[in-house]
Design a protein around this motif. Sequence first.
Motif, PDB file in Angstrom:
ATOM      1  N   ALA A  47       0.834  -1.204   0.000  1.00 44.99           N
ATOM      2  CA  ALA A  47       0.000   0.000   0.000  1.00 44.99           C
ATOM      3  C   ALA A  47       0.869   1.255   0.000  1.00 44.99           C
ATOM      4  O   ALA A  47       0.612   2.199  -0.751  1.00 44.99           O
ATOM      5  CB  ALA A  47      -0.928  -0.003   1.207  1.00 44.99           C
ATOM      6  N   MET A  48       1.909   1.261   0.823  1.00 45.22           N
ATOM      7  CA  MET A  48       2.735   2.462   0.899  1.00 45.22           C
ATOM      8  C   MET A  48       3.541   2.647  -0.383  1.00 45.22           C
ATOM      9  O   MET A  48       3.839   3.772  -0.770  1.00 45.22           O
ATOM     10  CB  MET A  48       3.663   2.410   2.117  1.00 45.22           C
ATOM     11  CG  MET A  48       2.942   2.493   3.444  1.00 45.22           C
ATOM     12  SD  MET A  48       1.457   3.526   3.455  1.00 45.22           S
ATOM     13  CE  MET A  48       2.162   5.158   3.528  1.00 45.22           C
ATOM     14  N   PRO A  71      -5.381  -6.340  -2.659  1.00 41.31           N
ATOM     15  CA  PRO A  71      -5.814  -5.434  -1.581  1.00 41.31           C
ATOM     16  C   PRO A  71      -4.733  -4.431  -1.202  1.00 41.31           C
ATOM     17  O   PRO A  71      -5.056  -3.302  -0.809  1.00 41.31           O
ATOM     18  CB  PRO A  71      -6.124  -6.383  -0.418  1.00 41.31           C
ATOM     19  CG  PRO A  71      -5.414  -7.628  -0.724  1.00 41.31           C
ATOM     20  CD  PRO A  71      -5.390  -7.739  -2.215  1.00 41.31           C
ATOM     21  N   GLY A  72      -3.457  -4.839  -1.329  1.00 43.30           N
ATOM     22  CA  GLY A  72      -2.368  -3.903  -1.034  1.00 43.30           C
ATOM     23  C   GLY A  72      -2.440  -2.692  -1.937  1.00 43.30           C
ATOM     24  O   GLY A  72      -2.386  -1.545  -1.477  1.00 43.30           O
ATOM     25  N   GLY A 118      -3.477   1.154  -1.016  1.00 43.51           N
ATOM     26  CA  GLY A 118      -2.620   2.287  -1.369  1.00 43.51           C
ATOM     27  C   GLY A 118      -3.434   3.388  -2.029  1.00 43.51           C
ATOM     28  O   GLY A 118      -3.296   4.572  -1.686  1.00 43.51           O
ATOM     29  N   ILE A 119      -4.315   3.001  -2.959  1.00 45.95           N
ATOM     30  CA  ILE A 119      -5.159   3.991  -3.634  1.00 45.95           C
ATOM     31  C   ILE A 119      -6.027   4.717  -2.621  1.00 45.95           C
ATOM     32  O   ILE A 119      -6.196   5.931  -2.676  1.00 45.95           O
ATOM     33  CB  ILE A 119      -6.034   3.289  -4.702  1.00 45.95           C
ATOM     34  CG1 ILE A 119      -5.151   2.777  -5.826  1.00 45.95           C
ATOM     35  CG2 ILE A 119      -7.104   4.239  -5.232  1.00 45.95           C
ATOM     36  CD1 ILE A 119      -5.862   1.890  -6.814  1.00 45.95           C
ATOM     37  N   MET A 120      -6.529   3.953  -1.635  1.00 43.75           N
ATOM     38  CA  MET A 120      -7.369   4.565  -0.614  1.00 43.75           C
ATOM     39  C   MET A 120      -6.585   5.590   0.213  1.00 43.75           C
ATOM     40  O   MET A 120      -7.142   6.598   0.649  1.00 43.75           O
ATOM     41  CB  MET A 120      -7.910   3.467   0.297  1.00 43.75           C
ATOM     42  CG  MET A 120      -8.815   3.961   1.384  1.00 43.75           C
ATOM     43  SD  MET A 120      -9.011   2.724   2.670  1.00 43.75           S
ATOM     44  CE  MET A 120      -7.467   2.872   3.535  1.00 43.75           C
ATOM     45  N   LEU A 163       1.192   8.373   9.280  1.00 41.08           N
ATOM     46  CA  LEU A 163      -0.248   8.222   9.460  1.00 41.08           C
ATOM     47  C   LEU A 163      -0.809   7.284   8.397  1.00 41.08           C
ATOM     48  O   LEU A 163      -1.727   6.496   8.665  1.00 41.08           O
ATOM     49  CB  LEU A 163      -0.942   9.578   9.391  1.00 41.08           C
ATOM     50  CG  LEU A 163      -0.747  10.463  10.623  1.00 41.08           C
ATOM     51  CD1 LEU A 163      -1.413  11.808  10.419  1.00 41.08           C
ATOM     52  CD2 LEU A 163      -1.300   9.787  11.862  1.00 41.08           C
ATOM     53  N   GLY A 164      -0.246   7.355   7.195  1.00 43.01           N
ATOM     54  CA  GLY A 164      -0.670   6.461   6.115  1.00 43.01           C
ATOM     55  C   GLY A 164      -0.399   5.008   6.480  1.00 43.01           C
ATOM     56  O   GLY A 164      -1.255   4.139   6.295  1.00 43.01           O
ATOM     57  N   ILE A 165       0.778   4.741   7.033  1.00 42.22           N
ATOM     58  CA  ILE A 165       1.119   3.370   7.436  1.00 42.22           C
ATOM     59  C   ILE A 165       0.148   2.894   8.512  1.00 42.22           C
ATOM     60  O   ILE A 165      -0.391   1.783   8.453  1.00 42.22           O
ATOM     61  CB  ILE A 165       2.572   3.302   7.965  1.00 42.22           C
ATOM     62  CG1 ILE A 165       3.552   3.632   6.850  1.00 42.22           C
ATOM     63  CG2 ILE A 165       2.872   1.923   8.527  1.00 42.22           C
ATOM     64  CD1 ILE A 165       4.984   3.762   7.313  1.00 42.22           C
TER      65      ILE A 165
END
Lengths: 305, 308
Positions: free
Chosen positions: B95-96, B164-165, B169-171, B224-226
């Motif tokens: 995601a990151m 989902p990763g 990330g997009i989210m 915060l994203g993580i």
Amino acid sequence: MSYDVMQQNKDKHFLNTEALKRRMKLRIILDKVAKGIFILSTLFSLLILGVLIYRVWNQSVGWLNLRFLKSNLSIFPEKAGIHGPILGTLWLMAIVAPVTVILGVATAIYLEEYATKGKFQSFIKTNISNLAGVPSVIFGLLGLTVFGRLLKLGSSILAGGLTMSLLVLPIVIVASQEALKAVPGFLKDASYALGATKWTTIKTVILPTALPGIMTGSILALSRAIGETAPLVVLGIPTLILRIPDGIMSDFTALPIQIYYWTLDAVLRPEYANLAAATIIVLLFMLFIMNSIAILIRNKYQKRY
Amino acid sequence: MDKSMNVREVIKDNFNNKRHRGLEKFIPKIFLLAASLSVVTTVGIVCTLLFDAFKFFSRVPLREIFSTKLAPLSANPSFGILPLINATMITSLIAMCVAIPIGLTAALYLSEFASDGLRRILKPIMELLAGIPTIVYGFFAYSFVTPILMKLIPGLEAKNALSPGIVMGIMIIPMVASLSEDAMNSVPNAMREGAFALGSTKLEVAFKVVIPAAFSGIMASFVLGISRAVGETMIVAIASGSSKIFTFDITRSMQTMTAYIVEFTSGDAGSGTLGYYSLYAVGLILFVFTLLMNLLAQYITRKYREEY
């Protein structure tokens, strides 16, 4: 230096103009390329938004109709409707809205108007911002333990609503704080100058002025609450409820829960994916309406001083 | 009016009025009560998690907890937590990898390149993405992104960590972009103009002036994203499946901590069983981790913020 000397030295540049030109060109090209990449990544998220909505809409076409909204859940995809989940979501809102607004605004008034600036106030503020970062599943576990098992509310609307209220409370508090902060000091001073007490000032001057901001924040919090799934799943909302909820103590299912189970069951029957898509459209439509109202209130009633 | 009124007396009367004074003293106490509810909530979370997690930790040996074997429902149950932590790390990492480059460059565009009018249109649309319920992203990951990836990567399982990763990330992009952009916006224009006066291009200003000056805010947005990715539940619960294997292969199904909690409560883990208590142990680890991340983000912004 005379003109002649300059002419003579013309061939012996102090600067290497060729290299300079090349370097400048490179820097400018790099700048343009980077700008293009940056635009692309900005547009990427917009593109995703478009694809997401288009894709879900496409899957829901033919399934989203009045019968789907009016009839109740069923294991047969052709017969299934989301009357129950819609009512469940509305019931949920009926609990979350008053609870969060009352508690959130009261907390915000305490922090902004009464609390003396000090350790206790900054402790509560840090605490609130940390609560806002706690994953929603954890709130589900809290709701399951405290509301579900300790207070014996089970997986009722009340248990779900209270859990959701705790989850979105920080949003309402922070938004209300911002709204209260934005009330100009001269309004308060004028009220005090007329002999009003603190509570009268809050009641008749500060709150009405801050109301649009508070309402905007509350609606946004509410829209977060009705889209949230994980806490409800953790609370143990049953998969298939055929009874229509008729009070705050009855079991219920809500739109996001239904999307979850239908998506999982799409492995068994692909039609369930269409049902999930149609439910998503209904949910997104509700969120869209709520967000529009919030923006409308903000634009129409918010005064700038 | 026959009777003349003295303002001072009116105020004094008002002040001495018992009912009024009582109200003035009583009201703040009610508000204090409401404000302390947020503290009570935190204490409640910590207590419920600690209480039931303790029951778990006292019954399961530490060697088993830190093993890679997770089989809560088998006849001889084993509660190794490493597969869950591993899956959480992997999906968050993916995601990151999506959110940081795209979010940061989008923030750079919005803050350094876009005109004011364009920014005023683009930013709210981007924030719409942040308002979409995560369950919708889960559906999107499972029914759209996974099939596309399956065509690109042969051997990809229907439930896997990659899809989902990416969607997670997009989210998170709007969050990283929005927070980073705020940080960049607070860099004073005088600093940019100084660099422009020395002949810098916009790109050089962005990388050599704006990013270093806004570094703390940008880092905080990443942290915060993580934290958000680690706590995200529905996307991974839907698209990553419930396989409890310990693997680094992102094409396979794996279960994150959040997905484990969701799977187990929606199953039949009744109160009192070891499986039920394991939920709280996993919840506790999740809570501590996200709390540390959030505190870290606050620390970064407070400590390294440069005031101009």
